[in-house]
Design an enzyme around this catalytic site. Structure first.
Site, PDB file in Angstrom:
ATOM      1  N   THR A 192      98.015  61.576  88.785  1.00 15.22           N
ATOM      2  CA  THR A 192      98.410  62.618  89.547  1.00 15.22           C
ATOM      3  C   THR A 192      98.932  63.561  88.652  1.00 15.22           C
ATOM      4  O   THR A 192      98.454  64.953  88.666  1.00 15.22           O
ATOM      5  CB  THR A 192      99.094  62.024  90.565  1.00 15.22           C
TER       6      THR A 192
ATOM      7  N   PRO B 158      89.180  52.168  87.769  1.00 14.67           N
ATOM      8  CA  PRO B 158      88.173  52.457  88.852  1.00 14.67           C
ATOM      9  C   PRO B 158      89.158  52.875  90.277  1.00 14.67           C
ATOM     10  O   PRO B 158      88.349  53.819  90.737  1.00 14.67           O
ATOM     11  CB  PRO B 158      87.588  51.155  89.031  1.00 14.67           C
TER      12      PRO B 158
ATOM     13  N   GLY C 182      95.163  57.393  84.899  1.00 12.01           N
ATOM     14  CA  GLY C 182      96.228  58.011  84.871  1.00 12.01           C
ATOM     15  C   GLY C 182      97.083  57.981  83.554  1.00 12.01           C
ATOM     16  O   GLY C 182      96.336  57.458  82.700  1.00 12.01           O
TER      17      GLY C 182
ATOM     18  N   GLU D 116     107.618  54.394  83.360  1.00  9.90           N
ATOM     19  CA  GLU D 116     107.729  52.900  83.894  1.00  9.90           C
ATOM     20  C   GLU D 116     108.881  52.345  83.120  1.00  9.90           C
ATOM     21  O   GLU D 116     108.991  52.670  82.068  1.00  9.90           O
ATOM     22  CB  GLU D 116     106.438  52.411  83.582  1.00  9.90           C
TER      23      GLU D 116
END
Length: 338
Positions: free
Chosen positions: A98, A14, A71, A282
């Site tokens: 993004t 969300p 994303g 990550e």
């Protein structure tokens, strides 16, 4: 006997992309219903692995299609929930993040949930490769290591959100002088590389941080990683490589680059210094590590017509190139003052 209706589960983040998905959930469900699916939605929570757990649950419950909306992080989680299973549903993507590297490779419209959902109606799919690390972690874009990639961990998350994998370029002028080449041993399909590297980069897609020229010939379905080893830590050399990337992938033939196609990669540091592994942008763990390419592992809805049309120009990519050109100019100025 009546044919049972196909079921689709929308898993959405969300807060991704200025909450754009939140406003479009009902419309996306309507589109799915119009394509013959019985559709329902799940909103991810702050609970760890929320998207992954729901994807695994939905797959085991027999859903035919799982749509990941968010994303690259959300997409990675949904893939990680499905990838270990023997029976895997089809997947679709609604990119609202993004950089959206994986969606870019599938040519899915970004930042427009309605248009992205309509790709499902084209009924075109691709059997995509998935990367597996340590035997139980998965990635869809890249696995990276070396001091050059470790710089991304020093970047404030705000910057990371804006620039995605290119985040460290924004701080690069300050950080690049710290890049070091470290000794490694890398086993791949064609042999063994032993030497010093500042960056190890295994790509599945041709889009990395928004650029489609870092691994220009990477294919989603050939069962191979594009392995890039940067063999220099010299500031001028690195600036030169960035320039070549911007000139359409000319870095592939540079003496400072090893460019290898391989289905497996074993990375062993030849030093006591810790080597962190970056999976899809990550922190994913430390080397030593085995990376395996799971060929054609998940079937994704994709804009297949456009994947084959490489002449299409991406406006966001042009903006990113502008940022990187500016970065390369700033680094040159910094070098001149040293």
């Amino acid at each position: 006997m009546m044919k049972t209706q196909k079921r689709a589960r929308l898993i959405y983040n969300p807060s991704s992309g200025q909450e754009i998905m939140k406003k479009n959930v009902a419309d996306v469900l309507d589109i799915l219903e119009s394509y013959g699916f019985e559709a329902s939605a799940f909103q991810t929570t702050i609970e760890k692995h929320s998207a992954r757990n729901e994807a695994e649950r939905a797959a085991k419950a027999g859903f035919d299609l799982i749509i990941a909306a968010g994303g690259d992080g959300t997409i990675n989680e949904v893939v990680s929930g499905i990838a270990p299973l023997k029976k895997r549903p089809k997947m679709a993507i609604i990119p609202t993040g993004t950089t959206n590297d994986f969606a870019r490779a599938l040519k899915i419209p970004r930042g427009n949930p309605i248009e992205a959902a309509r790709i499902i109606g084209k009924n075109q799919t691709i059997q995509s490769d998935i990367g597996r690390a340590y035997g139980d972690k998965y990635f869809i874009n890249i696995a990276a290591a070396g001091t050059m990639t470790e710089l991304t961990y020093s970047v404030p998350s705000q910057l990371k959100t804006i620039f995605g994998y290119l985040a460290y370029l924004a701080k690069g002028v300050e950080l690049l002088p710290r890049v070091q080449a470290v000794p490694v041993k890398i086993k791949h399909d064609n042999g063994v590389f032993e030497g010093d590297v500042s960056m190890i980069f295994a790509a599945i897609t041709n889009s990395v941080g928004g650029f489609e020229t870092i691994a220009p010939d990477a294919k989603l379905d050939d069962g191979l990683f594009t392995l890039l080893l940067v063999k220099t830590a010299n500031l001028f050399d690195i600036v030169g490589l960035i320039r070549m990337v911007l000139q359409g992938g000319k870095h592939m033939n540079d003496k400072n680059i090893e460019y290898i196609k391989t289905s497996k990669i074993e990375i062993e540091p030849q030093t006591d210094k810790r080597m962190m592994i970056n999976l899809d942008g990550e922190y994913g763990g430390d080397a030593p590590i085995l990376l395996e390419n799971l060929k054609n592992h998940i079937e994704f809805y994709a804009n297949v017509d456009e994947i084959s049309d490489s002449a299409l120009v991406d406006t966001q990519e042009l903006e990113l190139e502008e940022i990187a050109q500016k970065f390369s100019h700033e680094v040159e100025e910094l070098s001149e003052h040293e």
